[in-house]
Scaffold this active site. Structure first.
Site, PDB file in Angstrom:
ATOM      1  N   ASP A 161      -1.651   6.188   6.536  1.00 16.43           N
ATOM      2  CA  ASP A 161      -2.751   5.403   5.974  1.00 16.43           C
ATOM      3  C   ASP A 161      -3.177   4.379   7.025  1.00 16.43           C
ATOM      4  OD1 ASP A 161      -4.421   3.633   4.708  1.00 16.43           O
ATOM      5  OD2 ASP A 161      -3.021   3.110   3.091  1.00 16.43           O
ATOM      6  N   TRP A 187       0.831  -1.212   0.000  1.00 23.03           N
ATOM      7  CA  TRP A 187       0.000   0.000   0.000  1.00 23.03           C
ATOM      8  C   TRP A 187       0.858   1.251   0.000  1.00 23.03           C
ATOM      9  CZ3 TRP A 187      -4.241  -0.815  -2.166  1.00 23.03           C
ATOM     10  CH2 TRP A 187      -4.932  -2.006  -1.973  1.00 23.03           C
ATOM     11  N   LYS A 217     -12.213  -2.273   6.699  1.00 21.55           N
ATOM     12  CA  LYS A 217     -11.415  -3.230   7.468  1.00 21.55           C
ATOM     13  C   LYS A 217     -11.891  -3.278   8.919  1.00 21.55           C
ATOM     14  CE  LYS A 217      -9.040  -3.153   3.601  1.00 21.55           C
ATOM     15  NZ  LYS A 217      -7.804  -2.468   3.341  1.00 21.55           N
TER      16      LYS A 217
END
Ligand SMILES: *Cc1c(COP(=O)(O)O)cnc(C)c1O
Length: 364
Positions: A170, A101, A194
């Protein structure tokens, strides 16, 4: 009906009581005579609901008054672009390249401005991170971007990196999983799917003074200031149902004892699984123990030989009958991955370990 133990990395399992309450309120929210999905986002009911969800999020996560909260769309992936668009102001940015990511965030930032890497763990296949004291953070950097939990390789920061540059993080796969110092960050963002609710909602927490003028021609939807200036932070229709479900998830979290209690549960869940893996002599987790994630635990059988891969395929094929789902590893890592977000109780981890033990006994 039998709900499985769902180890999906995202969209991920939601707490069953949240889904039950959503079902009970599906046709009519309160005395409104309609579903929350059918309400105008400018209605008094929805505006009150949204303010209440923000209040609960601030209380649960410990978001200080110095920071504003936005409920946006576009996922974490749109934030990979919005962050450089709104924070660079012609300067450069430093990125910690610690996983998949982080790579995506870097690729996107390079389209917008100058990027340097403060650290790069690609050479060790993202299984560890160099000590922050060894990082080289550009002294002129507008910000340092990092990924506190890398969802795919299963690498997690257990402390906020001590660097001088303003921090951007993030938080997609770690928000609300442990106490987090929002005050120490200029901007954080997280997709909801999530640990907070269903897909479609992205939470952004930012300090307004970190913003710089976006480049000329920037669409207003990509400009944080336009969102902040809109009534109740709503420049357009937010994902109303996802905002509502975030509220239910926050109520559930409070009933569980809040983020601090959740952090203890998460630590115990991960410790149990890693202890079993390490002691099994059969499975292995490739991540440096100091950097192991509490949220996402990749594991393999053996060392990647053809017979090991066949065993992994057999392991995954047998999961369904054991009531376990979504344990396939990410295609870039292979093997298996168990995601242990807030909604996964210790009983689910115990069921997984039982299955792993049984499989190793039968195939070891
Ligand atoms: C899942 C995930 C993303 C991608 O989120 P989208 O909402 O699909 O854009 C980004 N970063 C991290 C850390 C993630 O876990």
């Amino acid at each position: 009906m039998a709900r499985v133990w769902n180890f999906s990395a995202g969209p991920a399992a939601l707490p069953t009581p949240v889904l039950e309450r959503a079902r009970a309120e599906l046709l009519e929210l309160g005395a409104s005579g309609m579903s929350v999905m059918e309400m105008s986002h400018r209605s008094a009911e929805f505006v009150a609901l949204k303010r209440e969800v923000e209040r609960k999020l601030r209380a649960a996560a410990g978001i200080p008054d110095s920071h504003r909260v936005l409920f946006l769309q576009g996922g974490a992936s749109l934030q990979f672009a919005m962050v450089p668009i709104n924070l660079l102001g012609g300067r450069s940015a430093s990125y910690a390249h610690t996983g998949h990511w982080g790579s995506k965030a870097i690729e996107e930032a390079k389209r917008i401005g100058r990027v340097s890497l403060a650290t790069d763990s690609k050479a060790n296949k993202f299984t560890t991170v160099a000590p922050v004291s060894e990082w080289s953070v550009d002294a002129e950097a507008a910000y340092l971007h990092y990924t506190p939990n890398e969802t795919i390789a299963g690498v997690e920061f257990h402390a906020v990196p001590a660097v001088a540059a303003p921090l951007v993080a993030d938080l997609s796969s770690s928000i609300l999983s442990r106490p987090f110092d929002f005050a120490a960050h200029a901007l954080t963002y997280a997709g909801a799917q999530k640990n907070m609710g269903p897909a479609g909602l992205t939470v952004v927490v930012l300090r307004e003074d970190a913003l710089r003028a976006a480049p000329p021609g920037t669409a207003s939807m990509l400009d944080y200031r336009a969102h902040l200036a809109a009534p109740d932070g709503m420049l357009n229709t937010p994902p109303t149902y996802s905002v509502y479900l975030l509220g239910l998830t926050l109520d559930w979290l409070a009933e569980q004892g809040g983020v601090a209690a959740m952090a203890e549960r998460n630590a115990a869940k991960a410790a149990a699984l890693y202890a079993y893996i390490d002691g099994s002599g059969y499975y292995r987790n490739p991540v440096d123990p100091a950097w192991r994630s509490r949220m996402n635990v990749p594991f393999m059988i053996g060392s990647g030989s053809a017979s090991d891969l066949a065993l992994e395929a057999g392991f995954l094929a047998g999961c369904k009958a054991a009531g376990l789902a979504n344990l396939e590893g990410h295609r870039s890592v292979g093997g298996m991955r168990a995601s242990l977000y807030n909604a996964m109780p210790m009983a689910g981890v115990a069921a997984l370990i039982d299955y792993m033990r049984e499989f190793a006994r039968n195939h070891g």
